[in-house]
Design a protein around this motif. Sequence first.
Motif, short mmCIF file in Angstrom:
data_model
loop_
_atom_site.label_atom_id
_atom_site.label_comp_id
_atom_site.label_asym_id
_atom_site.label_seq_id
_atom_site.Cartn_x
_atom_site.Cartn_y
_atom_site.Cartn_z
N ASP A 278 -1.42 -35.06 -22.60
CA ASP A 278 -1.66 -33.60 -23.60
C ASP A 278 -0.49 -33.57 -24.48
N ASN A 279 1.00 -33.80 -24.17
CA ASN A 279 2.02 -33.88 -25.11
C ASN A 279 1.73 -34.72 -26.30
N LEU A 280 1.47 -36.02 -25.91
CA LEU A 280 1.56 -37.04 -26.87
C LEU A 280 0.35 -36.54 -27.73
N SER A 281 -0.71 -35.86 -27.42
CA SER A 281 -1.92 -35.56 -28.30
C SER A 281 -1.25 -34.50 -29.24
N VAL A 282 -0.64 -33.44 -28.62
CA VAL A 282 -0.03 -32.43 -29.57
C VAL A 282 0.85 -33.00 -30.77
N LEU A 283 1.79 -33.76 -30.19
CA LEU A 283 2.72 -34.50 -31.15
C LEU A 283 1.85 -35.28 -32.03
N PHE A 284 0.72 -36.14 -31.92
CA PHE A 284 0.12 -36.65 -32.64
C PHE A 284 -0.55 -35.72 -33.83
N VAL A 285 -0.94 -34.64 -33.63
CA VAL A 285 -1.57 -33.55 -34.63
C VAL A 285 -0.32 -32.96 -35.09
N GLU A 289 0.69 -34.12 -39.29
CA GLU A 289 0.13 -33.29 -40.15
C GLU A 289 1.13 -32.30 -40.99
N THR A 290 1.73 -31.58 -40.18
CA THR A 290 2.75 -30.86 -40.69
C THR A 290 3.84 -31.45 -41.61
N THR A 291 4.22 -32.64 -41.16
CA THR A 291 5.14 -33.50 -41.85
C THR A 291 4.56 -33.76 -43.09
N ALA A 292 3.42 -34.21 -42.98
CA ALA A 292 2.75 -34.81 -44.43
C ALA A 292 2.55 -33.70 -45.29
N GLY A 293 2.17 -32.48 -44.60
CA GLY A 293 2.08 -31.29 -45.65
C GLY A 293 3.40 -30.98 -46.43
N MET A 347 8.67 -22.52 -50.25
CA MET A 347 7.71 -22.06 -50.93
C MET A 347 6.38 -22.34 -50.28
N ASN A 348 6.16 -23.38 -49.66
CA ASN A 348 5.07 -23.87 -49.14
C ASN A 348 5.37 -24.35 -47.74
N ASN A 349 5.62 -23.49 -46.89
CA ASN A 349 6.18 -23.99 -45.39
C ASN A 349 4.85 -24.62 -44.57
N PRO A 350 5.17 -25.69 -44.00
CA PRO A 350 4.08 -26.58 -43.38
C PRO A 350 2.93 -25.56 -42.49
N SER A 351 3.88 -24.75 -41.83
CA SER A 351 3.01 -23.88 -40.81
C SER A 351 3.29 -22.25 -41.44
N ASN A 352 2.09 -21.61 -41.41
CA ASN A 352 2.11 -20.21 -42.06
C ASN A 352 2.73 -19.13 -40.87
N PHE A 353 2.28 -19.33 -39.64
CA PHE A 353 2.81 -18.40 -38.71
C PHE A 353 2.99 -19.16 -37.26
N THR A 354 3.55 -18.61 -36.31
CA THR A 354 3.78 -19.15 -35.02
C THR A 354 2.18 -18.86 -34.24
N LEU A 355 1.94 -19.54 -33.18
CA LEU A 355 0.76 -19.09 -32.49
C LEU A 355 0.79 -17.92 -31.72
N SER A 460 -6.83 -24.29 -38.00
CA SER A 460 -6.56 -22.80 -37.42
C SER A 460 -6.19 -21.96 -38.64
N THR A 461 -6.34 -22.39 -39.86
CA THR A 461 -5.84 -21.66 -41.00
C THR A 461 -4.58 -21.45 -41.25
N ASN A 462 -3.78 -22.23 -40.28
CA ASN A 462 -2.48 -21.80 -40.27
C ASN A 462 -1.71 -22.98 -41.15
N LEU A 463 -2.23 -24.22 -41.03
CA LEU A 463 -1.20 -25.22 -41.76
C LEU A 463 -1.33 -25.07 -43.35
N ASN A 464 -0.34 -25.70 -43.93
CA ASN A 464 -0.46 -25.49 -45.42
C ASN A 464 -0.40 -27.13 -45.76
#
Length: 476
Positions: A278-285, A289-293, A347-355, A460-464
């Motif tokens: 499960d942790n590997l799956s989270v790290l994959f996403v 995703e966030t680093t690419a953004g 200016m364009n943070n990878p994540s807009n807000f915390t969960l 999640s409408t959260n990632l930029n």
Amino acid sequence: MSSRNFEARTKMLETIMYLLMLLLILFLKKIFLVPSKFSHLPRAPVLPLLWSYLSAEAEDLRIKRIILPFANDHGHPIVLVWAFGMWIVHVLDFKVGEEVLRDRDWVRQLPPQDLLIWRLVGKFNLVFSIGEPWRKQSRAITAAFKGPPPIEVFVRNTNQLLGVLGEGGIFQWDDLSQRITLDILGDALMDHEFHAINETNSALLQNYRTINQAITAPPYVFLPFLDKYFPRKHAIKGVEELRSTFANIIRRKQEKRGQDLISRMLDTPELSFVEVLDNLSVLFVAGHETTAGGISSVVYYLAKFPQYQEQARQEVLSILQDSEAPDHQALTEMVFLWACIQEAFRMNNPSNFTLPREVDKEKTLGGYVVPSGTMMCFSMSSVHHRESTWTDHNVYKPHRFLEPGSSLVSFGLGPRQCPAQHFAMWEVRTIIAMLVANYRWNLPLDSVHQDQIRNGFSFSTNLNIPRDLYMQFCRL
């Protein structure tokens, strides 16, 4: 039909119609009317929020258009926001956010178990665990990320990217940024080659994008219960295939350990196989995703402001001299490049807000009393655009990060902030440094990002994450 029967039937239909209207009114009241326990809190208008959701507006635009004015115009440290039938308190102030995110009474809110994203990342991971399960996972994963960043891995994969760019041309940069971050994630954290950069038809990447499209399908985002009653078998099959790939990687590492993150987690005896998976799956996403953004945002702003791109280039070339690639010390000396990266993240943070997090007792939040059962999230994008903190907050000014006191909250605050943040930021520094040392780039004239950066609609409408971001590269 007699007139008496006709009148009876008419009255019955009228009664049914009134009951249906009453049920509709009660339903709308339950959905849209603010609960009395929250009536004293400043709140964002519901109808503009509803229209924003229905039109699939990117979250960063919704924040700037509807939510952020409460911080900049009214000075409120918090605001109550309606989201799909729920009321969530958004924290818009750094100090309030720092206080609440260090308060262990606020517990991570779990998403509905039927959601497709839940099937992908599982629930026995660092993101959704609480209490002792979270503490043991946090210790293991934080320890796994300790030590110097693997700059040589970043350089090796960036060289492959430079090979794809060749002598230059127009490339879809948001696609390439996802590919290189995926390869780095596999190389550094899994000791596994995804071949995403060089294989344009990578089966794993295509499968993940199909899954992501299913997760971001607006009907299922707006009405999460659809996943329970109308499961999408094709998407579920894709999730199972991806999880199976991760499981096989873990099993191989059980047989032959290395220096990668999986091996380090497996060396932690208290972590079960499912927790590692499960942790590997989270790290994959999150890891690509966030680093690419974030990388896409940096590349975009350096394209929009060629004077800063050139200043960063001169700094990088003067430090590298005859070296083909940077090492840790060289990257540390590139202070203006680092300022450009931080300003792009602001200016364009990878994540807009915390969960979201929930509290089971009454609390005081930003001077307001909030009742038990309140859900809260820390709005990092709002904090990064507060006029009281950032002069000309909508203007890209890297030099502000050359002054002491300017700091980001890109990865949250408190004990639950991202344990991979330093890994990610050194990754970004390496890639950008090698890009400016080898290429000039600009936006094509027909770019949809000419006026401003445009993020896609995320699961999640959260990632930029900028979409359709094409760049024209020219080899130096």
